[in-house]
Design a protein around this motif. Structure first.
Motif, PDB file in Angstrom:
ATOM      1  N   TRP A  32      51.904  36.361  39.434  1.00 21.84           N
ATOM      2  CA  TRP A  32      51.049  35.277  38.922  1.00 21.84           C
ATOM      3  C   TRP A  32      51.419  34.978  37.473  1.00 21.84           C
ATOM      4  O   TRP A  32      51.667  35.890  36.682  1.00 21.84           O
ATOM      5  CB  TRP A  32      49.582  35.690  39.000  1.00 21.84           C
ATOM      6  CG  TRP A  32      48.797  35.089  40.124  1.00 21.84           C
ATOM      7  CD1 TRP A  32      48.807  35.463  41.441  1.00 21.84           C
ATOM      8  CD2 TRP A  32      47.883  34.002  40.029  1.00 21.84           C
ATOM      9  NE1 TRP A  32      47.937  34.681  42.153  1.00 21.84           N
ATOM     10  CE2 TRP A  32      47.370  33.772  41.320  1.00 21.84           C
ATOM     11  CE3 TRP A  32      47.454  33.188  38.973  1.00 21.84           C
ATOM     12  CZ2 TRP A  32      46.438  32.776  41.584  1.00 21.84           C
ATOM     13  CZ3 TRP A  32      46.522  32.194  39.240  1.00 21.84           C
ATOM     14  CH2 TRP A  32      46.024  31.999  40.531  1.00 21.84           C
ATOM     15  N   ASN A  33      51.447  33.668  37.130  1.00 19.19           N
ATOM     16  CA  ASN A  33      51.845  33.231  35.772  1.00 19.19           C
ATOM     17  C   ASN A  33      53.230  33.783  35.432  1.00 19.19           C
ATOM     18  O   ASN A  33      53.458  34.376  34.366  1.00 19.19           O
ATOM     19  CB  ASN A  33      50.806  33.680  34.731  1.00 19.19           C
ATOM     20  CG  ASN A  33      49.442  33.064  34.987  1.00 19.19           C
ATOM     21  OD1 ASN A  33      49.312  31.867  35.214  1.00 19.19           O
ATOM     22  ND2 ASN A  33      48.396  33.890  34.971  1.00 19.19           N
ATOM     23  N   ALA A  34      54.170  33.586  36.360  1.00 18.75           N
ATOM     24  CA  ALA A  34      55.492  34.212  36.270  1.00 18.75           C
ATOM     25  C   ALA A  34      56.246  33.871  34.985  1.00 18.75           C
ATOM     26  O   ALA A  34      56.990  34.700  34.470  1.00 18.75           O
ATOM     27  CB  ALA A  34      56.332  33.810  37.491  1.00 18.75           C
ATOM     28  N   GLU A  35      56.038  32.660  34.447  1.00 20.91           N
ATOM     29  CA  GLU A  35      56.773  32.324  33.230  1.00 20.91           C
ATOM     30  C   GLU A  35      56.318  33.206  32.065  1.00 20.91           C
ATOM     31  O   GLU A  35      57.098  33.528  31.163  1.00 20.91           O
ATOM     32  CB  GLU A  35      56.595  30.839  32.891  1.00 20.91           C
ATOM     33  CG  GLU A  35      55.215  30.445  32.415  1.00 20.91           C
ATOM     34  CD  GLU A  35      54.181  30.334  33.552  1.00 20.91           C
ATOM     35  OE1 GLU A  35      54.544  30.518  34.730  1.00 20.91           O
ATOM     36  OE2 GLU A  35      52.996  30.099  33.228  1.00 20.91           O
ATOM     37  N   CYS A  90      49.403  38.778  33.560  1.00 17.44           N
ATOM     38  CA  CYS A  90      48.747  37.762  32.726  1.00 17.44           C
ATOM     39  C   CYS A  90      47.613  37.145  33.514  1.00 17.44           C
ATOM     40  O   CYS A  90      47.848  36.481  34.539  1.00 17.44           O
ATOM     41  CB  CYS A  90      49.759  36.682  32.333  1.00 17.44           C
ATOM     42  SG  CYS A  90      49.027  35.323  31.402  1.00 17.44           S
ATOM     43  N   VAL A  91      46.389  37.386  33.071  1.00 14.48           N
ATOM     44  CA  VAL A  91      45.201  36.838  33.734  1.00 14.48           C
ATOM     45  C   VAL A  91      44.616  35.768  32.816  1.00 14.48           C
ATOM     46  O   VAL A  91      44.266  36.062  31.667  1.00 14.48           O
ATOM     47  CB  VAL A  91      44.156  37.927  34.009  1.00 14.48           C
ATOM     48  CG1 VAL A  91      43.050  37.398  34.913  1.00 14.48           C
ATOM     49  CG2 VAL A  91      44.811  39.147  34.670  1.00 14.48           C
ATOM     50  N   LEU A 126      47.971  40.672  29.712  1.00 14.08           N
ATOM     51  CA  LEU A 126      47.303  39.670  28.874  1.00 14.08           C
ATOM     52  C   LEU A 126      46.081  39.158  29.596  1.00 14.08           C
ATOM     53  O   LEU A 126      46.138  38.847  30.792  1.00 14.08           O
ATOM     54  CB  LEU A 126      48.264  38.508  28.580  1.00 14.08           C
ATOM     55  CG  LEU A 126      49.487  38.821  27.717  1.00 14.08           C
ATOM     56  CD1 LEU A 126      50.392  37.606  27.637  1.00 14.08           C
ATOM     57  CD2 LEU A 126      49.071  39.269  26.325  1.00 14.08           C
ATOM     58  N   THR A 127      44.952  39.098  28.903  1.00 14.51           N
ATOM     59  CA  THR A 127      43.707  38.576  29.486  1.00 14.51           C
ATOM     60  C   THR A 127      43.215  37.467  28.555  1.00 14.51           C
ATOM     61  O   THR A 127      42.520  37.713  27.575  1.00 14.51           O
ATOM     62  CB  THR A 127      42.659  39.705  29.588  1.00 14.51           C
ATOM     63  OG1 THR A 127      42.480  40.298  28.295  1.00 14.51           O
ATOM     64  CG2 THR A 127      43.128  40.781  30.549  1.00 14.51           C
ATOM     65  N   GLN A 132      47.955  28.795  26.211  1.00 13.44           N
ATOM     66  CA  GLN A 132      48.585  28.909  24.895  1.00 13.44           C
ATOM     67  C   GLN A 132      48.433  30.312  24.309  1.00 13.44           C
ATOM     68  O   GLN A 132      49.370  30.845  23.714  1.00 13.44           O
ATOM     69  CB  GLN A 132      47.988  27.890  23.917  1.00 13.44           C
ATOM     70  CG  GLN A 132      48.734  27.827  22.567  1.00 13.44           C
ATOM     71  CD  GLN A 132      50.209  27.490  22.735  1.00 13.44           C
ATOM     72  OE1 GLN A 132      50.574  26.520  23.401  1.00 13.44           O
ATOM     73  NE2 GLN A 132      51.084  28.321  22.142  1.00 13.44           N
ATOM     74  N   GLN A 133      47.265  30.913  24.512  1.00 10.57           N
ATOM     75  CA  GLN A 133      47.083  32.289  24.028  1.00 10.57           C
ATOM     76  C   GLN A 133      48.085  33.223  24.701  1.00 10.57           C
ATOM     77  O   GLN A 133      48.607  34.154  24.070  1.00 10.57           O
ATOM     78  CB  GLN A 133      45.653  32.757  24.331  1.00 10.57           C
ATOM     79  CG  GLN A 133      44.585  32.120  23.463  1.00 10.57           C
ATOM     80  CD  GLN A 133      43.189  32.572  23.838  1.00 10.57           C
ATOM     81  OE1 GLN A 133      42.949  33.198  24.880  1.00 10.57           O
ATOM     82  NE2 GLN A 133      42.214  32.260  22.984  1.00 10.57           N
ATOM     83  N   ALA A 134      48.372  32.985  25.970  1.00  9.93           N
ATOM     84  CA  ALA A 134      49.334  33.829  26.693  1.00  9.93           C
ATOM     85  C   ALA A 134      50.746  33.601  26.178  1.00  9.93           C
ATOM     86  O   ALA A 134      51.510  34.556  25.967  1.00  9.93           O
ATOM     87  CB  ALA A 134      49.257  33.522  28.186  1.00  9.93           C
ATOM     88  N   ILE A 135      51.097  32.346  25.923  1.00  9.36           N
ATOM     89  CA  ILE A 135      52.414  32.030  25.370  1.00  9.36           C
ATOM     90  C   ILE A 135      52.594  32.698  24.000  1.00  9.36           C
ATOM     91  O   ILE A 135      53.627  33.292  23.703  1.00  9.36           O
ATOM     92  CB  ILE A 135      52.589  30.503  25.251  1.00  9.36           C
ATOM     93  CG1 ILE A 135      52.650  29.861  26.644  1.00  9.36           C
ATOM     94  CG2 ILE A 135      53.827  30.150  24.426  1.00  9.36           C
ATOM     95  CD1 ILE A 135      52.546  28.343  26.637  1.00  9.36           C
ATOM     96  N   ASP A 136      51.560  32.646  23.202  1.00 11.43           N
ATOM     97  CA  ASP A 136      51.613  33.227  21.853  1.00 11.43           C
ATOM     98  C   ASP A 136      51.837  34.733  21.871  1.00 11.43           C
ATOM     99  O   ASP A 136      52.330  35.317  20.891  1.00 11.43           O
ATOM    100  CB  ASP A 136      50.324  32.937  21.087  1.00 11.43           C
ATOM    101  CG  ASP A 136      50.166  31.463  20.743  1.00 11.43           C
ATOM    102  OD1 ASP A 136      49.030  31.054  20.395  1.00 11.43           O
ATOM    103  OD2 ASP A 136      51.162  30.725  20.843  1.00 11.43           O
ATOM    104  N   ARG A 137      51.466  35.407  22.970  1.00 11.36           N
ATOM    105  CA  ARG A 137      51.519  36.878  23.055  1.00 11.36           C
ATOM    106  C   ARG A 137      52.609  37.366  24.011  1.00 11.36           C
ATOM    107  O   ARG A 137      52.650  38.532  24.360  1.00 11.36           O
ATOM    108  CB  ARG A 137      50.141  37.410  23.455  1.00 11.36           C
ATOM    109  CG  ARG A 137      49.079  37.212  22.373  1.00 11.36           C
ATOM    110  CD  ARG A 137      47.659  37.249  22.917  1.00 11.36           C
ATOM    111  NE  ARG A 137      46.674  37.168  21.838  1.00 11.36           N
ATOM    112  CZ  ARG A 137      46.303  36.032  21.259  1.00 11.36           C
ATOM    113  NH1 ARG A 137      46.852  34.855  21.640  1.00 11.36           N
ATOM    114  NH2 ARG A 137      45.418  36.020  20.277  1.00 11.36           N
TER     115      ARG A 137
END
Ligand SMILES: Nc1c(NC[C@H](O)[C@H](O)[C@H](O)CO)[nH]c(=O)[nH]c1=O
Ligand SMILES: CC(=O)[C@@H](O)COP(=O)(O)O
Length: 165
Positions: A32-35, A90-91, A126-127, A132-137
């Motif tokens: 999930w959220n593979a990128e 990544c959730v 990542l939760t 964008q928060q996921a991209i940043d981390r």
């Protein structure tokens, strides 16, 4: 937010990071959220190599989603001789409470697996409230949680080795 005060990939002032040369690692990655999770994996894998881990000692697997990370970690520890398992996912919060149930299940699940096998299982998930928060981390302005998870795995494997011997 705490992460905004700390770059997840900055270990310049951290305590000494042991060599990973003698350790074996499992990495389980949610699809999930593979990128995002692929970026976390690249960070974790490259960081393990940076500190001396051998490619042949890194055993990588994927699971459908973060909820399955617990089972993935359990299967790795049941079937592979590794010194630590890194769980990457990544959730991202949606409209319902599903986010809360997944995050709680994974956090508690991987903790229980670590205790079950007396082996470090690292929560590299990542939760976030948004993409964008996921991209940043995951390689963005706050660093890469995959890097942090790999360093944590190395340190915990070293601690385990020290206490066993
Ligand atoms: N929404 C997200 C999920 N959902 C899927 C679950 O993890 C699980 O695979 C499903 O409930 C079947 O058991 N997973 C993520 O990793 N990230 C998400 O944002
Ligand atoms: C974390 C999730 O499972 C979430 O992406 C699902 O979205 P929703 O709560 O809108 O169904």
């Amino acid at each position: 937010m705490a992460t905004q005060l700390k770059n997840l990939s900055d270990f310049s002032s951290a305590s000494e990071i042991p060599s990973a040369e003698s350790f074996s690692f499992g990495i389980v990655v949610a699809e999930w959220n593979a990128e995002i999770t692929n970026a976390l994996y690249q960070g974790a894998y490259s960081t393990l190599l940076k500190y001396g881990a051998k490619p042949e000692n890194i055993h990588s697997f994927t699971v459908p989603g973060s909820f399955e990370l617990t089972t993935g970690a359990d299967l790795i520890l049941k079937n592979k001789m590794v010194d630590a398992v890194i769980c990457l996912g990544c959730v991202i919060r949606g409209e319902t409470r599903h986010f809360d149930f997944i995050c709680d299940a994974v956090a508690n699940g991987v903790t229980n697996v670590a205790v079950k096998y007396s082996k470090p299982v690292i929560f590299g998930v990542l939760t976030t409230d948004n993409q964008q928060q996921a991209i940043d981390r995951s390689g963005g302005k706050h660093g890469n949680k995959g890097d942090e998870a790999a360093v944590t795995a190395i340190k915990m494997a070293k601690l385990n080795e020290t206490l066993i011997n």
